[in-house]
Design an enzyme around this catalytic site. Structure first.
Site, PDB file in Angstrom:
ATOM      1  CB  CYS A  90      -5.188   5.335   5.214  1.00  0.00           C
ATOM      2  SG  CYS A  90      -4.258   4.308   4.624  1.00  0.00           S
ATOM      3  CG  ASN A 120      -2.174   0.450   1.237  1.00  0.00           C
ATOM      4  OD1 ASN A 120      -2.921   0.705   2.354  1.00  0.00           O
ATOM      5  ND2 ASN A 120      -2.749   0.986   0.148  1.00  0.00           N
ATOM      6  CB  CYS A 129      -6.914  -1.855   2.745  1.00  0.00           C
ATOM      7  SG  CYS A 129      -8.224  -0.809   3.469  1.00  0.00           S
ATOM      8  N   GLY A 130      -5.125  -1.281   5.246  1.00  0.00           N
ATOM      9  CA  GLY A 130      -4.819  -1.595   6.934  1.00  0.00           C
ATOM     10  C   GLY A 130      -6.111  -1.468   7.875  1.00  0.00           C
TER      11      GLY A 130
END
Length: 259
Positions: free
Chosen positions: A73, A13, A197-198
Site C-alpha cells: 500500500c 487514504n 490509492c498510492g
C-alpha cells in the site's frame, strides 16, 4: 484486549497503525475488520503493524479493511514512515521491509513523505486500459470525465472478472486535466472507492507516459488530495527509480477494546 493505536491519513487514504515492535499484538481477521469498520470500530481503509526488523529500521505489515493481509500500500507506506519517525523508530531517512521487499522513505522539510516504490517490470497495453503491478496489481482505464463514472459498480464489475480471479485487481479511472492526472480508484479488500490509492496513483502516472522513455514527473489529483510520482523509463514496458510523494498526517491517538 485493549490496544493503543494511531490514526494517520495520506490524501484521505486512512489507516490504523499499531506499534508492534515487541510482538505482543496478533489480531485475527475478524478483529482487524472490526477495528476498520466505520460504524462499529475506529474506521479505516486498512490497518498496519510497525514491527521490529533485523535488516531495516522496521517492518510494515499491512491488512485491508476486510481483515486480510494484503499486498503493498503506497499511501500506507508513506503513513507508516511518518509514524516511525514520530515514534523515534527511524530518522528522516529510513529503510523498511514490506511484503514486496525493501523500501526507502524520506520525510521532507515541507512535511511530505517520499516513498521509493519497487521497479515495474511488465506493463500490458490494451488500447483503452493498461495492467501493471506497482506492489499491488492495477487496471488503469482512461476516461473523459472521472466524475461521470460509477466507480463502485464499474470498478466492482472489472475487479471480479474471471480473468483476475481468485485475488481480483484494483481498478483505476483516469483522465487528464492539463499536465495533471485526475484519478478515482476502486480498491479490492476495501471493496469500495477510496479517497486515494498510492499504488494506483503510481500505476496511472507510469502508464500516462505511454511507450515513451525518459524521466517523468507526474502530478496526480486523487479525490482526497494531491500526489506526485517521479520515475524513469528505459523501455516501454518497465519503469525504475519510482518515487511517490505526498502528505501523511497524524490524525489522533486512541485505544480500543477488541473482543
Amino acid at each position: 484486549m485493549e490496544i493503543t493505536f494511531y490514526k494517520y491519513q495520506g490524501a484521505g487514504n486512512d489507516f490504523v497503525l499499531i506499534d508492534n515492535r515487541e510482538g505482543n499484538v496478533s489480531l485475527s481477521t475478524a478483529q482487524v475488520a472490526q477495528i476498520c469498520d466505520r460504524h462499529f470500530g475506529v474506521g479505516a481503509d486498512g490497518l498496519m503493524y510497525l514491527q521490529h526488523s533485523q535488516d531495516a529500521d522496521f517492518e510494515m505489515v499491512y491488512f485491508n479493511s476486510d481483515g486480510n493481509e494484503s499486498t503493498m500500500c503506497g499511501n500506507g507506506g508513506r503513513c507508516i514512515a511518518a509514524f516511525a519517525h514520530r515514534l523515534g523508530a527511524a530518522g528522516t531517512s529510513m529503510r523498511f521491509m514490506a511484503i514486496d521487499g525493501m523500501h526507502e522513505a524520506t520525510i521532507n522539510t515541507d512535511g511530505t513523505v517520499a516513498l521509493q516504490m519497487q521497479d515495474v517490470t511488465d506493463i500490458t497495453f490494451a488500447g483503452t486500459y493498461e495492467i501493471l503491478d506497482t506492489g499491488s496489481p492495477h487496471y488503469v482505464q482512461w476516461v473523459t470525465d472521472t466524475g461521470a463514472i460509477d466507480v463502485f459498480a464499474t470498478g466492482r464489475s472489472i475487479r471480479n472478472e474471471d480473468r483476475f480471479q481468485p485475488k481480483g485487481i484494483n481498478v483505476n479511472f483516469v483522465s487528464r486535466k492539463g499536465d495533471t492526472l485526475v484519478i478515482r480508484t476502486y480498491e479490492r479488500g476495501v471493496e469500495d472507492e477510496t479517497l486515494a490509492c498510492g499504488t494506483g496513483v503510481t500505476a496511472a502516472a507510469i502508464v500516462s507516459a505511454g511507450r515513451n522513455t525518459g524521466r517523468f514527473d507526474i502530478p496526480v489529483k486523487a479525490v482526497g488530495g494531491d500526489l506526485r510520482v517521479t520515475f524513469e523509463k528505459q523501455e516501454a514496458t518497465n519503469a525504475t527509480h519510482i518515487v511517490l510523494t505526498g502528505g501523511a498526517q497524524f490524525v489522533f491517538k486512541g485505544s480500543i477494546d477488541v473482543a
